[in-house]
Enzyme design. Structure first.
Site, PDB file in Angstrom:
ATOM      1  CB  SER A 133     -14.934  -2.524  -4.547  1.00  0.00           C
ATOM      2  OG  SER A 133     -15.952  -2.925  -5.438  1.00  0.00           O
ATOM      3  CE1 TYR A 164     -11.156  -5.606  -6.712  1.00  0.00           C
ATOM      4  CE2 TYR A 164     -13.545  -5.824  -6.712  1.00  0.00           C
ATOM      5  CZ  TYR A 164     -12.417  -5.024  -6.748  1.00  0.00           C
ATOM      6  OH  TYR A 164     -12.539  -3.658  -6.799  1.00  0.00           O
TER       7      TYR A 164
END
Length: 267
Positions: free
Chosen positions: A139, A152
């Site tokens: 990401s 995350y």
């Protein structure tokens, strides 16, 4: 390194029931690949397999202890030789680190990092023998501190570093390793994250997957989808990590819940 042709290859996709995983399956099916679809929802996997015409379906909760090993054994028991592994399964939780459930944050680590590393390790000899490779989903959160999604972001930073290191180790052996880093994408990710609404327009899954497949075919170590994301990450390097963290914190801070006055309705 020669260009890679997916026609006739077997590709295993985790998290294949929706979002980017399902889009990888659709595009690879059109490219002539045989698919092994893995996710928790058998109904969604079967529906996707019916849509595509043919695919192997294996249900698994990859965050569970021993799940990666069981998946590998299920694949080998069916005498399936995997050419490309796509570690797409993952999720993020949005909120204050100290108030989000610890069990959920451990599950993030177990799935985003633990299962990804185990599956890469288990399938690596097969992938190397067949001169295939791995696509790891990270990401843009991997490139800077990510307040209010701290676990995350940390898992995706691990995926980026891990993948680029493997690319350098195995490139000379003919094994491809790509880390694909999407920005905000129009998938169910944000629903599970807990209501986070990212600024700007979300990317189409079709475009993100095309970026990833093109980079993998070209033998690149990493790819980030979207010029705006690339420009933003380059700009962030001009400032200290502390400054960037503060800016991200302002953007990502959870909104306070709206407190409604007590109802006076006596009906």
């Amino acid at each position: 390194m020669n260009r890679f042709d997916f026609a006739g290859k077997t590709v295993l996709i985790t998290g294949a029931s929706m979002g980017l995983g399902a889009e990888f399956a659709r595009q690879l099916s059109r490219l002539g690949a045989t698919l092994v679809l893995v996710a928790r929802s058998e109904a969604k996997l079967q529906a996707l397999a019916t849509e595509l015409g043919k695919a192997h379906v294996i249900t698994a909760d990859l965050a569970a202890p021993g799940a990666a090993q069981r998946l590998f054994e299920a694949v080998t028991a069916q005498a399936i030789d995997v050419d490309v592994l796509i570690n797409n399964a993952g999720f993020g939780l949005h909120g204050d680190f100290g108030t989000l459930p610890l069990a959920g944050q451990r599950e993030e680590i177990d799935l985003n990092v633990g299962a990804l590393v185990e599956l890469t390790y288990l399938f690596l000899p097969m992938l190397e023998r067949r001169q295939g490779g791995v696509i790891q989903l990270a990401s843009v959160a991997a490139y800077q501190p990510t307040p209010y999604m701290s676990v995350y972001g940390a898992t995706k930073a691990f995926v980026l570093s891990f993948s680029e290191a493997l690319w350098a180790e195995y490139q000379a052996k003919g094994l491809r390793v790509l880390c694909l880093s999407p920005g905000a994408t129009d998938t169910p990710f944000f629903q599970r994250a807990g209501g986070l609404t990212p600024p700007g327009t979300k990317a189409r899954p079709e475009d993100v997957v095309r970026t990833g497949l093109a980079a993998f075919i070209a033998g690149r170590p990493s790819a980030m989808h979207g010029f705006a994301n690339q420009l933003l990450m380059l700009t962030a390097r001009l400032f200290s990590r502390a400054f960037v963290a503060k800016i991200v914190a302002r953007i990502a801070k959870p909104k306070a819940p709206v407190l409604l006055p007590p109802s006076t309705d006596k009906r």
